[in-house]
Motif scaffolding. Structure first.
Motif, short mmCIF file in Angstrom:
data_model
loop_
_atom_site.label_atom_id
_atom_site.label_comp_id
_atom_site.label_asym_id
_atom_site.label_seq_id
_atom_site.Cartn_x
_atom_site.Cartn_y
_atom_site.Cartn_z
N HIS A 168 0.59 1.29 -3.85
CA HIS A 168 1.04 0.60 -4.57
C HIS A 168 2.92 0.81 -4.38
O HIS A 168 3.52 1.65 -3.92
CB HIS A 168 0.90 1.55 -6.09
CG HIS A 168 1.24 1.40 -7.21
ND1 HIS A 168 2.94 0.49 -7.55
CD2 HIS A 168 0.58 1.13 -8.21
CE1 HIS A 168 2.23 0.25 -8.20
NE2 HIS A 168 1.99 0.42 -9.65
N PRO A 169 3.23 -0.56 -4.43
CA PRO A 169 4.25 -0.84 -3.69
C PRO A 169 5.64 -0.07 -4.61
O PRO A 169 6.72 0.21 -3.89
CB PRO A 169 5.16 -2.34 -3.67
CG PRO A 169 3.85 -2.80 -4.85
CD PRO A 169 2.97 -1.31 -4.97
N ALA A 170 5.79 0.18 -6.00
CA ALA A 170 6.49 0.67 -6.39
C ALA A 170 6.96 2.37 -6.22
O ALA A 170 8.22 3.06 -6.66
CB ALA A 170 5.77 0.48 -7.92
N TRP B 162 11.79 3.76 3.09
CA TRP B 162 11.72 3.18 1.87
C TRP B 162 11.03 1.98 1.60
O TRP B 162 9.82 1.50 1.35
CB TRP B 162 11.25 4.22 0.93
CG TRP B 162 11.64 5.96 0.90
CD1 TRP B 162 12.06 7.34 1.07
CD2 TRP B 162 9.91 6.04 1.01
NE1 TRP B 162 11.44 8.14 1.30
CE2 TRP B 162 9.99 8.01 1.47
CE3 TRP B 162 8.57 5.84 0.91
CZ2 TRP B 162 8.78 8.51 1.96
CZ3 TRP B 162 7.08 7.12 1.38
CH2 TRP B 162 7.60 7.85 1.58
N ILE B 163 11.97 1.22 1.60
CA ILE B 163 12.55 0.20 1.07
C ILE B 163 11.34 -0.83 1.46
O ILE B 163 10.39 -1.75 1.73
CB ILE B 163 13.89 -0.57 0.88
CG1 ILE B 163 13.71 -1.81 -0.11
CG2 ILE B 163 14.62 -0.63 1.66
CD1 ILE B 163 12.97 -1.35 -2.04
N GLU B 164 11.75 -0.17 3.59
CA GLU B 164 10.95 -1.23 4.24
C GLU B 164 9.61 -2.01 4.13
O GLU B 164 8.12 -2.47 4.25
CB GLU B 164 10.98 -1.45 5.64
CG GLU B 164 12.53 -1.91 6.11
CD GLU B 164 13.40 -1.33 7.51
OE1 GLU B 164 12.52 -0.98 8.58
OE2 GLU B 164 14.28 -1.46 7.69
N LEU B 165 8.71 0.20 3.69
CA LEU B 165 7.54 0.18 3.41
C LEU B 165 6.96 -1.20 2.24
O LEU B 165 6.02 -1.82 1.97
CB LEU B 165 7.32 1.24 3.29
CG LEU B 165 5.16 1.94 2.87
CD1 LEU B 165 4.79 1.29 3.42
CD2 LEU B 165 5.98 3.67 2.43
N ALA B 166 8.25 -0.58 1.12
CA ALA B 166 7.48 -1.53 -0.03
C ALA B 166 7.86 -2.43 0.02
O ALA B 166 6.53 -3.21 -0.17
CB ALA B 166 8.62 -0.72 -1.12
N LEU B 167 8.60 -2.82 1.10
CA LEU B 167 8.39 -4.68 0.93
C LEU B 167 7.12 -5.20 1.46
O LEU B 167 6.39 -5.69 1.84
CB LEU B 167 9.87 -4.85 1.41
CG LEU B 167 11.23 -5.30 0.87
CD1 LEU B 167 12.15 -5.34 0.77
CD2 LEU B 167 10.49 -6.50 -0.63
N SER B 168 6.74 -4.33 3.17
CA SER B 168 5.68 -4.92 3.72
C SER B 168 4.15 -4.65 2.61
O SER B 168 3.52 -4.64 3.34
CB SER B 168 5.09 -3.75 4.49
OG SER B 168 4.94 -2.92 4.43
N LEU B 169 4.46 -3.92 1.84
CA LEU B 169 2.78 -4.05 0.58
C LEU B 169 3.14 -5.10 -0.39
O LEU B 169 2.16 -5.75 -0.22
CB LEU B 169 3.23 -2.51 -0.26
CG LEU B 169 2.59 -0.77 0.91
CD1 LEU B 169 3.21 0.14 0.05
CD2 LEU B 169 1.23 -1.27 1.23
N ALA B 170 4.36 -6.04 -0.71
CA ALA B 170 4.34 -6.67 -1.03
C ALA B 170 6.06 -7.63 -1.00
O ALA B 170 6.75 -7.57 -1.82
CB ALA B 170 4.96 -6.01 -3.05
N PRO B 171 5.88 -8.27 -0.29
CA PRO B 171 6.89 -8.71 0.30
C PRO B 171 7.61 -9.37 -0.70
O PRO B 171 9.29 -9.57 -0.59
CB PRO B 171 6.36 -9.84 1.56
CG PRO B 171 4.91 -9.62 1.42
CD PRO B 171 4.69 -8.55 0.56
N ALA B 172 6.98 -10.37 -1.58
CA ALA B 172 7.70 -11.28 -2.68
C ALA B 172 8.28 -10.28 -3.82
O ALA B 172 8.91 -10.85 -4.54
CB ALA B 172 7.15 -12.31 -2.84
#
Length: 179
Positions: free
Chosen positions: A94-96, A117-127
């Protein structure tokens, strides 16, 4: 087979009617979570409701996340981080959850960890617009306005008129002049 299918719907309908009327069907394990959502404006009531939801289901990642959001809004950084970490442990896709970890670690000035952490979030949901905005804020906190500007332009390409992106772009010139 169709008789069983209809009977299942009839039972479900009766139980829903009792719930709507306030009659005594067994309470759902999500009842307390839903109360937390309904009482979101009242942080104390929402915290209690989410706490009860977690007593019923300690593996409810979204309840942990909501507890973290409530703690974050109260500037309780350690509690917020612990809740977001628990949510992330329970649902690593879950990107949130890593985005929220990025926000809380940025709030405590741990910008390197926030960036991870934000790079991980963006890897899960790039847009994901919220993750991109969080990434831009981290760049601003790092006094790195050029990448922040590029990220905000990317947000505006995806969502023209996005208010937060426009607001952040408006403050970038003042940041550039202080460097």
């Amino acid at each position: 087979m169709s008789h069983f299918f209809f009977s299942g719907f009839a039972i479900l309908g009766i139980c829903c009617a009792f719930l709507l009327a306030g009659a005594g069907c067994a309470s759902s394990p999500y009842e307390n979570f839903n109360r937390g959502v309904e009482q979101g404006q009242d942080a104390d009531s929402a915290t209690k409701a989410y706490g009860r939801a977690l007593e019923n289901d300690p593996h409810d990642a979204e309840a942990w996340n909501q507890m973290g959001i409530l703690a974050f809004e109260q500037s309780e950084w350690e509690k917020a981080e612990a809740c977001f970490r628990e949510a992330h442990q329970l649902d690593r896709l879950h990107p949130a959850y890593p985005r929220n970890l990025a926000m809380v670690t940025a709030a405590t000035q741990n910008l390197t960890e926030a960036e991870n952490w934000i790079e991980l979030a963006l890897s899960l949901a790039p847009a994901d617009i919220d993750s991109l905005l969080t990434q831009a804020k981290i760049k601003i906190l790092q006094n790195d306005p050029n990448p922040a500007r590029e990220i905000l332009q990317q947000v505006l390409q995806k969502e023209p008129g996005q208010e937060e992106a426009l607001r952040l772009l408006a403050i970038l010139p003042s940041l550039s002049s202080t460097q």
